[in-house]
Write a protein that holds these residues in place. Structure first.
Motif, mmCIF file in Angstrom:
data_model
loop_
_atom_site.group_PDB
_atom_site.id
_atom_site.type_symbol
_atom_site.label_atom_id
_atom_site.label_comp_id
_atom_site.label_asym_id
_atom_site.label_seq_id
_atom_site.Cartn_x
_atom_site.Cartn_y
_atom_site.Cartn_z
ATOM 1 N N VAL A 11 47.090 60.333 -5.626
ATOM 2 C CA VAL A 11 45.825 59.732 -6.068
ATOM 3 C C VAL A 11 45.117 59.059 -4.898
ATOM 4 C CG1 VAL A 11 44.802 57.942 -7.534
ATOM 5 C CG2 VAL A 11 46.539 59.472 -8.476
ATOM 6 N N ASN A 12 45.847 58.338 -4.068
ATOM 7 C CA ASN A 12 45.224 57.696 -2.906
ATOM 8 C C ASN A 12 44.620 58.730 -1.960
ATOM 9 O OD1 ASN A 12 45.321 54.751 -2.868
ATOM 10 N ND2 ASN A 12 47.544 54.966 -2.967
ATOM 11 N N ASP A 13 45.332 59.824 -1.724
ATOM 12 C CA ASP A 13 44.813 60.873 -0.848
ATOM 13 C C ASP A 13 43.568 61.517 -1.450
ATOM 14 O OD1 ASP A 13 46.887 60.390 0.885
ATOM 15 O OD2 ASP A 13 48.086 62.126 0.259
ATOM 16 N N VAL A 66 50.965 64.064 -14.638
ATOM 17 C CA VAL A 66 49.780 64.708 -14.064
ATOM 18 C C VAL A 66 48.899 63.612 -13.467
ATOM 19 C CG1 VAL A 66 47.743 66.115 -14.498
ATOM 20 C CG2 VAL A 66 49.865 66.594 -15.739
ATOM 21 N N PRO A 67 48.768 63.563 -12.135
ATOM 22 C CA PRO A 67 47.938 62.531 -11.505
ATOM 23 C C PRO A 67 46.456 62.901 -11.574
ATOM 24 C CG PRO A 67 48.901 63.928 -9.830
ATOM 25 C CD PRO A 67 49.442 64.423 -11.144
ATOM 26 N N VAL A 68 45.619 61.899 -11.770
ATOM 27 C CA VAL A 68 44.169 62.099 -11.843
ATOM 28 C C VAL A 68 43.476 61.053 -10.981
ATOM 29 C CG1 VAL A 68 42.129 62.095 -13.336
ATOM 30 C CG2 VAL A 68 44.275 63.083 -14.166
ATOM 31 N N ALA A 69 42.523 61.496 -10.165
ATOM 32 C CA ALA A 69 41.739 60.600 -9.313
ATOM 33 C C ALA A 69 40.254 60.820 -9.594
ATOM 34 C CB ALA A 69 42.032 60.854 -7.838
ATOM 35 N N HIS A 70 39.479 59.761 -9.564
ATOM 36 C CA HIS A 70 38.036 59.856 -9.818
ATOM 37 C C HIS A 70 37.325 58.692 -9.139
ATOM 38 C CE1 HIS A 70 38.009 56.420 -12.554
ATOM 39 N NE2 HIS A 70 39.219 56.839 -12.885
ATOM 40 N N ASN A 71 36.018 58.800 -9.032
ATOM 41 C CA ASN A 71 35.211 57.745 -8.420
ATOM 42 C C ASN A 71 34.165 57.196 -9.390
ATOM 43 O OD1 ASN A 71 33.720 60.130 -8.445
ATOM 44 N ND2 ASN A 71 32.632 59.671 -6.544
ATOM 45 N N ALA A 72 34.533 57.080 -10.664
ATOM 46 C CA ALA A 72 33.583 56.644 -11.695
ATOM 47 C C ALA A 72 33.001 55.262 -11.416
ATOM 48 C CB ALA A 72 34.258 56.656 -13.067
#
Length: 244
Positions: free
Chosen positions: A234-236, A183-189
């Motif tokens: 994730v990059n997208d 499960v991929p996860v992306a964030h801007n923390a």
């Protein structure tokens, strides 16, 4: 209110450190008598929830989550980008029960690190890459069989916002070997909790959870293919988050 922020940050770290010490002592007494799932809930789950509460109410860092419906019923491997300490706390609340791939030095932190060891994390020596992969494969497979999600930061270290994500293959190799989803996860923390320094910036972190990606085999080609899919997603997603 900005002139009060340094004081709020200092108070945040004082309370976070004190709570870790107190909680660690209590868990060293209680946790040895509990099952692995209850150890996770008390040692990691409840304390990380408190850390997120302090982050929100003292330094004004909130969050929004997109894609919770993508989380499958079956446990698997979470592949998330790594920008700050915040996501190590927060993702514990989203994927439960969970264990993490961590550097073994964290277990030497007095009281909390000792209690953390009772929650059965996957502790590795980052200076020895080959042994680290063997440890992840062996212990990770055991934890998956026990019903734990595995959180892996495939970048290996915290990366500044705006830097393209580049994943190592350890997490996808673990998923392929055990036939569980990624499960991929992306964030801007990192925009609000920077990698460098102690400062914090109020705002709302966006966390995006991608669709579960299932292995197509256990051979090296399948591992590479799955890793590229997760990395690209994730990059997208990070590009969309930045554009907002």
């Amino acid at each position: 209110m900005s002139f009060l922020m340094p004081l709020r940050v200092i108070l945040f770290y004082l309370l976070l450190s004190a709570s870790a010490g107190i909680w660690g002592v209590l868990m060293l007494i209680v946790a040895p008598f509990l099952s692995p799932h209850w150890r996770y809930t008390l040692i990691i789950g409840w304390w990380s929830r408190m850390a997120i509460w302090l982050t929100r109410h003292l330094v004004g860092i909130r969050y929004e989550v997109i894609g919770r419906e993508n989380i499958p019923d079956q446990v698997g491997v979470i592949l998330a980008n790594h920008q700050s300490t915040w996501e190590t706390f927060f993702l514990q609340q989203v994927f439960r029960p969970q264990t993490q791939l961590i550097k073994k030095e964290l277990l030497y932190v007095p009281f909390f690190g000792w209690a953390f060891a009772l929650a059965k994390p996957i502790a590795i020596d980052r200076s020895n890459g080959r042994d680290s992969l063997k440890q992840l494969a062996k212990v990770g497979g055991q934890r998956l069989a026990e019903g734990f999600w595995i959180l892996v930061f495939p970048e290996g270290t915290r990366v500044l916002p705006g830097t393209p994500v580049k994943f190592s293959r350890g997490g996808t190799a673990l998923a392929c070997t055990n036939n569980v989803p990624v499960v991929p996860v992306a964030h801007n923390a990192g925009e609000f909790w920077p990698k460098i320094g102690w400062g914090k910036r109020p705002g709302t972190i966006t966390v995006k959870i991608g669709p579960a990606m299932y292995p197509k085999g256990t051979d090296p080609r399948s591992i590479v293919e799955l890793n590229k899919r997760a990395e690209q997603w994730v990059n997208d997603a990070l590009g969309e988050t930045t554009a907002r």
